[in-house]
Design a protein around this motif. Structure first.
Motif, PDB file in Angstrom:
ATOM      1  N   ASP A  74      44.163  43.879  42.977  1.00  9.08           N
ATOM      2  CA  ASP A  74      45.610  44.286  42.854  1.00  9.08           C
ATOM      3  C   ASP A  74      46.064  44.046  41.241  1.00  9.08           C
ATOM      4  N   ASP A  75      45.588  42.845  41.083  1.00  4.49           N
ATOM      5  CA  ASP A  75      45.850  42.210  39.435  1.00  4.49           C
ATOM      6  C   ASP A  75      44.496  42.327  38.580  1.00  4.49           C
ATOM      7  N   GLY A  76      43.731  43.346  38.939  1.00  3.62           N
ATOM      8  CA  GLY A  76      42.669  43.927  37.989  1.00  3.62           C
ATOM      9  C   GLY A  76      42.869  44.431  37.054  1.00  3.62           C
ATOM     10  N   THR A  77      41.843  44.769  36.179  1.00  5.84           N
ATOM     11  CA  THR A  77      42.139  45.528  34.896  1.00  5.84           C
ATOM     12  C   THR A  77      41.232  46.747  34.906  1.00  5.84           C
ATOM     13  N   LEU A  78      41.860  48.008  34.858  1.00  2.29           N
ATOM     14  CA  LEU A  78      41.012  48.952  34.877  1.00  2.29           C
ATOM     15  C   LEU A  78      40.860  49.664  33.558  1.00  2.29           C
ATOM     16  N   VAL A  79      39.543  50.162  33.047  1.00  2.00           N
ATOM     17  CA  VAL A  79      39.313  50.468  31.780  1.00  2.00           C
ATOM     18  C   VAL A  79      38.639  51.785  31.849  1.00  2.00           C
TER      19      VAL A  79
END
Lengths: 370, 191
Positions: free
Chosen positions: B88-93
């Motif tokens: 949920d608090d991850g980073t999408l690239v």
């Protein structure tokens, strides 16, 4: 570097000067890496026409006096079986790496498994003892390849490294120590009169010295049952003597050959037994279980064959149960059951192959079974 | 510190090399531990491909990743398959031109294939992505990433690849700067 590359580096560090192989996923990178490195150290790499010939070439190179190896995966391992038996019967030191993938047959070429463990034990015909190691990281396969060569030289026998696609293709940090910190062993060489030399007359540890072709000894090397001279001897007595020696040189040196690693075993009520890539799952699962207040311990089999049955027998007297974690549907699990001999319940967290077992699956089994 | 990064794409995009550079930079230069596992099919180009990199300051036992902290998507199919696994608090690239994200989740985008073509070689899209990802997330240090790129690419292509890396890194800095400005209520800057 990858586990496959670390294996090739370990072989070079051990003094391996011959690799005879046939490419197969996921073991090809071992051949690829060592083929690029061997010429620089005066070694030889040959891509043979198939795995049968590859294993034969490895035995031939050993009799020429070199440390030799090959690497393959399940289908190639099957083809090598006959010549593995020849290596055992002729007491030929060499190392064979099986980077296991999903089977049977062509199976899952690019996906891992640990389903050849029983094939490693008795895949070739006849009643023999074998040494098989199982590494759990790229760093460990580097050291274990050196250990495999040392054991094969010490006991004059083929040694198997039973790794898997996941370790083979996983990249991790590998520290290669300076050469003077690496201990390498060489087969005992015969001394004394060349005309009276007996090729299979064992020394104190049950192992006979071994000359190389060209050393001037007149020797006969055969896969037929043979006497101490190496000549075929078709008798019940000769068979008994030869088989006893082949068995005893491994079994009487179990303490030297069998390596295990224990984690929080002292007060453990539940002991997870595992090896190779699955031992990493098991280590994570054990730590999670401990964090939940479950008294779990972990026994890692570094040497899978011969099996550490005394260890299991001793633990069976005091623990509540064993859980074996392996990427097959119960191979070493059966060995644990055999050693536990009904005293303690044994459970399996197995898998059909193609992927690694997750720590959650092990935890679920711990909760379900105990 | 325990950081899990998944890079997805199709075979031939250099997904595994990108993962290898990230893991190697962390292990060799930043003196951390790292593991890289990869999944790919029997085909060498075109099939789905993913690299899973774990970086930690202690031993890594289980090398596979269920819920990554950072998810890098170089292809739509990779995104479709993986986007729900991101923390949920991850980073999408994402690869800006090849991936159309769904939902209202925040993401960072770089047109790395287009940039790579501008530099003269679309094969360098992965290196641009490494630069961008490192710049956005700080998962590996700039020095570690740069020196590892230099060591990991074929001889004679170092200069071009470093240029590609810097292109990605600069795009990350511009993106972050744009966001800071936006957050400070100054619209109109690249975001």
């Amino acid at each position: 570097m990858t586990g496959d590359e670390a294996c090739a580096e370990g072989a070079l560090a051990a003094g391996c000067l011959f690799f005879g192989g046939y490419p197969i996923t996921p073991a090809t990178e071992i051949a690829e890496h060592i083929s690029a490195r061997l010429p620089a150290v005066g070694g030889t790499f040959i891509q043979m026409e198939d795995e049968i010939a590859a294993m034969a070439s490895v035995l031939g190179a050993a009799w020429a006096g070199k440390k030799s190896m090959t690497a393959t995966s399940g289908p190639g391992f099957s083809l090598m079986m006959e010549n593995i038996g020849l290596g055992i019967c002729t007491e030929t030191p060499c190392v064979l790496v099986n980077v296991q993938r999903g089977g049977p047959s062509t199976g899952l070429p690019t996906m891992g498994a640990q389903a050849d463990m029983m094939q490693a034990r008795w895949g070739s015909h006849g009643d023999y003892e074998i040494i098989a190691l199982a590494p759990s990281s790229a760093q460990e396969i580097f050291y274990q390849t050196i250990t495999a060569f040392n054991l094969s030289e010490r006991y004059r026998t083929p040694v198997l490294i039973m790794t898997d696609e996941i370790i083979g293709h996983m990249s991790e940090k590998v520290i290669i120590p300076p050469a003077d910190q690496i201990r390498t062993e060489w087969r005992p060489k015969p001394r004394g009169r060349k005309d009276r030399f007996l090729l299979y007359k064992p020394g104190p540890n049950g192992v006979a010295p071994m000359p190389a072709a060209g050393d001037g000894y007149k020797i006969h090397v055969t896969g037929l049952t043979h006497d101490e001279k190496g000549y075929p001897a078709m008798s019940v007595e000769a068979q008994q003597q030869m088989m006893e020696r082949l068995k005893r040189k491994i079994l009487d040196n179990r303490d030297d050959i069998i390596m295990v690693e224990e984690h929080q075993i002292e007060d453990a009520e539940i002991v997870i037994v595992s090896y190779g890539i699955s031992s990493r799952t098991s280590m994570a699962a054990m730590q999670q279980a401990r964090a939940m207040g479950i008294k779990a311990g972990f026994l890692r089999l570094i040497t899978v064959w011969p099996f550490a049955e005394e260890k299991i027998q001793a633990l069976a007297q005091r623990v509540k149960g064993f859980i074996t974690v392996e990427i097959n549907l119960g191979q070493i699990h059966l060995e644990v059951m055999r050693a536990a001999a009904g005293i303690t319940p044994c459970h399996l967290v197995g898998h059909h192959g193609g992927t690694i077992i997750s720590p959650d699956q092990v935890l679920a089994k711990i909760k379900e079974a105990f | 510190m325990y950081k899990q990064i998944v890079i997805t794409g199709f075979g031939g995009q250099g997904v595994v090399l990108a993962g290898k550079i990230v893991g190697q930079a962390a292990a060799i230069v930043d003196k951390l531990e790292s593991t890289l596992v990869q999944s790919y099919g029997p085909e060498s180009r075109g099939g789905a491909c993913s690299a899973q990199v774990t970086i930690a300051d202690g031993p890594i036992y289980f090398p596979y990743i269920k819920n990554p902290d950072i998810l890098v998507c170089m292809s739509q199919s990779g995104y479709d398959k993986q986007h729900h696994t991101l923390k949920d608090d991850g980073t999408l690239v994402i690869e800006q031109d090849l991936v159309k994200p769904v939902g209202d989740r925040d993401y960072y985008a770089v047109p790395c294939t287009r940039y790579a073509e501008e530099i003269g070689h679309k094969m360098m899209a992965n290196i641009i992505m490494v630069g961008f990802m490192a710049g956005i997330t700080g998962a590996i240090s700039l020095d570690a990433a740069r020196s590892t790129v230099e060591k990991s690419v074929p001889k004679g292509t170092e200069e071009k690849n470093l240029k590609a890396f810097e292109r990605g890194w600069e795009h990350a800095q511009a993106t972050l700067k744009g966001r800071r400005h936006k957050a400070a209520g100054k619209p109109g800057v690249v975001a």
